[in-house]
Motif scaffolding. Structure first.
Motif, PDB file in Angstrom:
ATOM      1  N   ARG A 118      35.492  35.590  49.875  1.00  0.00           N
ATOM      2  CA  ARG A 118      34.861  36.896  49.655  1.00  0.00           C
ATOM      3  C   ARG A 118      34.411  37.490  50.987  1.00  0.00           C
ATOM      4  O   ARG A 118      34.621  38.679  51.254  1.00  0.00           O
ATOM      5  CB  ARG A 118      33.670  36.745  48.709  1.00  0.00           C
ATOM      6  CG  ARG A 118      32.950  38.038  48.444  1.00  0.00           C
ATOM      7  CD  ARG A 118      31.854  37.816  47.409  1.00  0.00           C
ATOM      8  NE  ARG A 118      31.120  39.031  47.171  1.00  0.00           N
ATOM      9  CZ  ARG A 118      29.859  39.229  47.560  1.00  0.00           C
ATOM     10  NH1 ARG A 118      29.203  38.285  48.182  1.00  0.00           N
ATOM     11  NH2 ARG A 118      29.272  40.378  47.296  1.00  0.00           N
ATOM     12  N   VAL A 140      32.561  37.997  40.937  1.00  0.00           N
ATOM     13  CA  VAL A 140      31.807  37.245  41.961  1.00  0.00           C
ATOM     14  C   VAL A 140      30.682  38.125  42.498  1.00  0.00           C
ATOM     15  O   VAL A 140      29.545  37.662  42.673  1.00  0.00           O
ATOM     16  CB  VAL A 140      32.746  36.769  43.093  1.00  0.00           C
ATOM     17  CG1 VAL A 140      31.958  36.190  44.248  1.00  0.00           C
ATOM     18  CG2 VAL A 140      33.749  35.750  42.566  1.00  0.00           C
ATOM     19  N   ASP A 141      30.967  39.412  42.746  1.00  0.00           N
ATOM     20  CA  ASP A 141      29.926  40.334  43.207  1.00  0.00           C
ATOM     21  C   ASP A 141      28.784  40.412  42.190  1.00  0.00           C
ATOM     22  O   ASP A 141      27.600  40.378  42.579  1.00  0.00           O
ATOM     23  CB  ASP A 141      30.504  41.737  43.435  1.00  0.00           C
ATOM     24  CG  ASP A 141      31.403  41.813  44.660  1.00  0.00           C
ATOM     25  OD1 ASP A 141      31.326  40.889  45.502  1.00  0.00           O
ATOM     26  OD2 ASP A 141      32.163  42.790  44.764  1.00  0.00           O
ATOM     27  N   GLU A 185      25.825  32.402  50.799  1.00  0.00           N
ATOM     28  CA  GLU A 185      26.706  33.366  51.439  1.00  0.00           C
ATOM     29  C   GLU A 185      26.151  33.779  52.804  1.00  0.00           C
ATOM     30  O   GLU A 185      26.908  33.921  53.775  1.00  0.00           O
ATOM     31  CB  GLU A 185      26.893  34.595  50.541  1.00  0.00           C
ATOM     32  CG  GLU A 185      27.954  35.542  51.068  1.00  0.00           C
ATOM     33  CD  GLU A 185      28.187  36.699  50.123  1.00  0.00           C
ATOM     34  OE1 GLU A 185      29.363  37.018  49.893  1.00  0.00           O
ATOM     35  OE2 GLU A 185      27.204  37.283  49.628  1.00  0.00           O
ATOM     36  N   LEU A 204      39.612  37.633  48.856  1.00  0.00           N
ATOM     37  CA  LEU A 204      39.456  37.411  47.416  1.00  0.00           C
ATOM     38  C   LEU A 204      40.167  38.529  46.661  1.00  0.00           C
ATOM     39  O   LEU A 204      39.984  39.710  46.970  1.00  0.00           O
ATOM     40  CB  LEU A 204      37.963  37.397  47.069  1.00  0.00           C
ATOM     41  CG  LEU A 204      37.559  36.783  45.744  1.00  0.00           C
ATOM     42  CD1 LEU A 204      37.959  35.318  45.684  1.00  0.00           C
ATOM     43  CD2 LEU A 204      36.058  36.909  45.558  1.00  0.00           C
ATOM     44  N   GLY A 254      37.349  38.732  53.002  1.00  0.00           N
ATOM     45  CA  GLY A 254      38.109  39.819  52.399  1.00  0.00           C
ATOM     46  C   GLY A 254      39.418  39.333  51.805  1.00  0.00           C
ATOM     47  O   GLY A 254      40.339  40.128  51.601  1.00  0.00           O
ATOM     48  N   ASP A 277      38.989  39.070  40.887  1.00  0.00           N
ATOM     49  CA  ASP A 277      37.962  38.033  41.028  1.00  0.00           C
ATOM     50  C   ASP A 277      36.726  38.582  41.751  1.00  0.00           C
ATOM     51  O   ASP A 277      35.609  38.144  41.501  1.00  0.00           O
ATOM     52  CB  ASP A 277      38.505  36.836  41.814  1.00  0.00           C
ATOM     53  CG  ASP A 277      39.512  36.026  41.027  1.00  0.00           C
ATOM     54  OD1 ASP A 277      39.457  36.087  39.781  1.00  0.00           O
ATOM     55  OD2 ASP A 277      40.345  35.334  41.651  1.00  0.00           O
ATOM     56  N   ARG A 278      36.941  39.526  42.663  1.00  0.00           N
ATOM     57  CA  ARG A 278      35.835  40.042  43.474  1.00  0.00           C
ATOM     58  C   ARG A 278      34.754  40.694  42.593  1.00  0.00           C
ATOM     59  O   ARG A 278      33.556  40.517  42.849  1.00  0.00           O
ATOM     60  CB  ARG A 278      36.359  41.058  44.489  1.00  0.00           C
ATOM     61  CG  ARG A 278      35.283  41.480  45.483  1.00  0.00           C
ATOM     62  CD  ARG A 278      35.765  42.434  46.556  1.00  0.00           C
ATOM     63  NE  ARG A 278      37.097  42.107  47.027  1.00  0.00           N
ATOM     64  CZ  ARG A 278      38.078  42.996  47.108  1.00  0.00           C
ATOM     65  NH1 ARG A 278      37.881  44.241  46.755  1.00  0.00           N
ATOM     66  NH2 ARG A 278      39.266  42.639  47.554  1.00  0.00           N
ATOM     67  N   ASP A 279      35.141  41.373  41.565  1.00  0.00           N
ATOM     68  CA  ASP A 279      34.174  42.076  40.713  1.00  0.00           C
ATOM     69  C   ASP A 279      33.195  41.107  40.068  1.00  0.00           C
ATOM     70  O   ASP A 279      31.980  41.297  40.145  1.00  0.00           O
ATOM     71  CB  ASP A 279      34.899  42.886  39.631  1.00  0.00           C
ATOM     72  CG  ASP A 279      35.703  44.023  40.226  1.00  0.00           C
ATOM     73  OD1 ASP A 279      35.362  44.459  41.349  1.00  0.00           O
ATOM     74  OD2 ASP A 279      36.666  44.470  39.573  1.00  0.00           O
ATOM     75  N   ASP A 327      41.112  41.413  43.956  1.00  0.00           N
ATOM     76  CA  ASP A 327      40.230  42.430  43.368  1.00  0.00           C
ATOM     77  C   ASP A 327      39.683  42.013  42.006  1.00  0.00           C
ATOM     78  O   ASP A 327      38.501  42.229  41.725  1.00  0.00           O
ATOM     79  CB  ASP A 327      40.968  43.766  43.218  1.00  0.00           C
ATOM     80  CG  ASP A 327      41.298  44.387  44.568  1.00  0.00           C
ATOM     81  OD1 ASP A 327      40.599  44.049  45.552  1.00  0.00           O
ATOM     82  OD2 ASP A 327      42.239  45.195  44.631  1.00  0.00           O
TER      83      ASP A 327
END
Length: 170
Positions: free
Chosen positions: A14, A27-28, A41, A19, A17, A23-25, A21
């Motif tokens: 993450r 995880v965020d 992090e 990761l 950059g 999965d990023r949502d 898209d």
């Protein structure tokens, strides 16, 4: 909501950059709601900055003047020094890759040489055996109870004839 064990391995990608898209949502969403994952992090980001600064500092100390010339000189030196080794390795690879073909070709060449030798080397004519100095020798011999003769040809096997026992004939 996802557990922290599932999120922690995704924190590094993450930050980089890397990761995807989708999965990023999620995880965020998790990191916004989890103080432990935010701290992890932050620790990963601090470690990345420290490593980057260390590499940049060390790179600044390295003198790269003439580096490419030294590399090219070393490559040329290695190419000259290993020509014999490369030839030996090439020969071994060729032998093992084609040994059946080499063996077959060698056998055929040997057979061809033997056939040529048989065709080109002429045997001595039979007339040479009957010349004056090579004439056959016949000698009569008394073997006691047998009569006989010996025929001897030069360069050939001796032949012995014997009659039947004399005592039987009388």
């Amino acid at each position: 909501m996802k557990r922290c064990e599932e999120i922690v391995p995704l924190l590094g990608p993450r930050l980089d950059g890397a990761l995807p898209d989708d999965d990023r949502d999620w995880v965020d969403d998790h990191v916004r709601g989890c103080a432990g994952c935010r701290d992890r992090e932050a620790l990963l980001a601090a470690q990345a900055r420290a490593i980057r600064e260390s590499v940049v500092a060390r790179g600044a100390q390295v003198d790269l003047a003439g580096f490419s010339d030294r590399v090219l000189a070393r490559v040329q030196q290695d190419q000259r020094g290993h020509a014999g080794e490369r030839t030996r390795i090439w020969g071994q690879e060729m032998w093992w890759a084609h040994k059946r073909l080499f063996a077959t070709g060698s056998g055929l060449a040997l057979a061809a040489c033997m056939a040529l030798a048989v065709l080109l080397v002429r045997p001595a004519p039979a007339d040479d055996l009957l010349l004056a100095d090579n004439s056959p020798q016949v000698e009569e011999i008394d073997f006691g109870t047998h009569d006989g003769a010996v025929l001897q040809l030069p360069g050939q096997t001796t032949v012995i004839w014997m009659s039947e026992d004399r005592s039987v004939q009388q």
